[in-house]
Scaffold this active site. Structure first.
Site, short mmCIF file in Angstrom:
data_model
loop_
_atom_site.label_atom_id
_atom_site.label_comp_id
_atom_site.label_asym_id
_atom_site.label_seq_id
_atom_site.Cartn_x
_atom_site.Cartn_y
_atom_site.Cartn_z
N GLN A 167 0.79 -1.22 0.00
CA GLN A 167 0.00 0.00 0.00
C GLN A 167 0.83 1.28 0.00
O GLN A 167 0.41 2.28 -0.60
CB GLN A 167 -0.92 -0.01 1.22
N GLU A 209 -3.22 9.51 -1.16
CA GLU A 209 -2.36 10.18 -0.19
C GLU A 209 -1.29 11.04 -0.84
O GLU A 209 -0.33 11.46 -0.20
CB GLU A 209 -1.75 9.15 0.76
N ASP A 313 -0.78 -1.62 12.71
CA ASP A 313 -1.88 -0.70 12.41
C ASP A 313 -3.20 -1.45 12.54
O ASP A 313 -3.87 -1.38 13.56
CB ASP A 313 -1.70 -0.11 11.01
N LYS A 338 -3.96 6.22 15.04
CA LYS A 338 -4.96 6.90 14.22
C LYS A 338 -6.13 7.26 15.12
O LYS A 338 -6.81 6.37 15.65
CB LYS A 338 -5.44 5.99 13.09
N ARG A 367 -5.29 9.49 7.81
CA ARG A 367 -6.04 8.46 7.09
C ARG A 367 -6.04 8.83 5.60
O ARG A 367 -5.73 9.97 5.24
CB ARG A 367 -7.49 8.36 7.58
N LYS A 389 3.18 10.13 10.13
CA LYS A 389 2.90 9.62 8.80
C LYS A 389 1.70 10.38 8.27
O LYS A 389 0.58 10.19 8.74
CB LYS A 389 2.61 8.12 8.90
#
Length: 430
Positions: A167, A209, A313, A338, A367, A389
């Site tokens: 990803q 992203e 995660d 998150k 996210r 991140k």
């Protein structure tokens, strides 16, 4: 001096707004008796863990079922009456009141998106009421550590419509002397990478992203990133290393991992990741195995845990119960944080605290469905997490967080410390 009555919650309003993917999300505003206010917008994920807090969507035809009017109504009709009159300074009490009102294990009654919007807006209102920046309000005088950014410059998996299974392929500029210089280094590699991809006839379209989304294999992606680092004038592994988000739950089925044309059991998957670590200057691997493959994760930790940062995660979903399970079984060595996975600021801070007390690192994360809200930038400094991140070097909802960190670094002046410059953040065995 401030009057404590000025910091009492007076009004809470909410609205449906859009995130970076054009999907509805929740915005909340908390207004205090003294006139101060705070606003926050919640993000939304694409590759979501099965154990995340429940994001309430309306269903039906409106916005293709993704509307959040129910969550907005819950804020104004149920949450607001319960919170008005409470002190915004007591974040734990504010969040506890919402959790009690919800009454479910996963926030499915009110919706995690409703609870989190109010939770974050309350913290910002309290900070504004005291005349403090959010990072200082949450972190106190020791909040001076700027995080190492993990910059997602090649997108694949659920974040892009391409052939890449993993990803995220990220740049980690740990060798910079300051956050500003780290951002410059990453940006220069990003632009160099674009030129390389274009010269090779590959797509320079970007994913959710902000990273490029070319049709590549996982090894090819690593090779072109190393080439981009070198062509930009930096030393791979010394100044800039790599990080991966494998997001392996997305290609895990019936006990096997299917990617790059192969099919692997857990032990074989660990072997594939070991090969990549040997081949490239990788310092961090996120979700190297699936969210409930605990035995596979234990093997991965035994084999690579002393060499690289292994981030949970989907494995941990910012949940202290799942994190404690990992700690007890010596699984992984880092947690991705998150805020919308758990759904309140208090619980987020508890997860970061538990990780730190147990020798696990924390990586504050965005996210894929983001907004202009910059709370996580302040949170990364407030908690001294040392890592953030928040996407690539394009798309303003990503850059907004980087720009906020630049402002914080400038505001701190000589007090500011870049985590990479003091040996914090992911370093691996590079």
């Amino acid at each position: 001096m401030f009057d404590s009555l000025d910091l009492v919650i007076d009004t809470i309003v909410a609205r449906e707004v859009l995130d970076s993917r054009g999907n509805p999300t929740v915005e909340a505003e908390v207004l205090l008796e003294g006139g101060a206010s705070g606003r926050a917008i919640v993000p939304s994920g694409a590759s979501t863990g099965a154990h995340e807090a429940h994001e309430l969507r309306d269903g039906g035809d409106r916005y293709m079922g993704k509307g959040v009017i129910q969550a907005v109504n819950h804020i104004e009709e149920r949450i607001a009456p319960a919170l008005c009159g409470l002190s915004a300074l007591d974040q734990a009490a504010v969040d506890a009141a919402m959790l009690e009102l919800d009454g479910s294990d996963n926030k499915s009654s009110l919706g995690a998106n409703a609870i989190l919007a109010v939770s974050m807006a309350n913290a910002r209102a309290a900070a504004n009421g005291l005349g403090l920046p959010l990072y200082r309000y949450l972190g106190g005088p020791m909040a001076t550590l700027l995080p190492v950014p993990l910059m997602n410059v090649i997108n694949g998996g659920a974040h892009a419509a391409n052939s890449l299974d993993f990803q995220e392929f990220m740049l980690v500029p740990h060798g910079a002397p300051s956050f500003r210089e780290a951002l410059r280094m990453g940006t220069e590699v990003f632009h160099t990478l674009k030129k390389l991809l274009s010269a090779k006839g590959m797509s320079t379209a970007v994913g959710d992203e902000g990273g490029f989304a070319p049709d590549l294999g996982n090894v090819e992606a690593g090779e072109i990133l190393v080439e981009a680092i070198e062509k930009a004038g930096y030393k791979p592994g010394e100044q800039i290393s790599l990080a991966l988000d494998v997001a392996s739950t997305e290609f895990f089925a019936d006990g096997r991992y299917a990617f790059d044309g192969g099919s692997y059991d857990s032990a074989e998957m660990v072997g594939q990741l070991e090969k990549l670590v040997e081949q490239f200057p990788i310092v961090s691997i996120e979700d190297g195995l699936a969210e409930d493959d605990w035995e596979g994760w234990k093997l991965l930790t035994e084999r690579l845990g002393s060499k690289v940062q292994l981030v949970g995660d989907d494995l941990f979903v910012t949940n202290t119960k799942r994190l404690q399970q990992g700690i007890d079984s010596s699984t992984a060595n880092s947690i991705l944080i998150k805020v919308n996975q758990i759904g309140s600021l208090t619980e987020t801070l508890q997860a970061i605290d538990l990780a730190g007390r147990s020798g696990y690192t924390s990586v504050i994360s965005h996210r894929s469905g983001e907004t202009e809200d910059t709370t996580i930038a302040d949170l990364s400094v407030a908690t001294r997490a040392g890592q953030i991140k928040t996407g690539s070097l394009s798309r303003s909802e990503r850059v907004a967080k980087y720009n906020q960190l630049l402002r914080i670094e400038d505001e701190l002046g000589s007090q500011a410390v870049y985590a990479g410059a003091v040996g914090q953040g992911p370093r691996g065995n590079a």
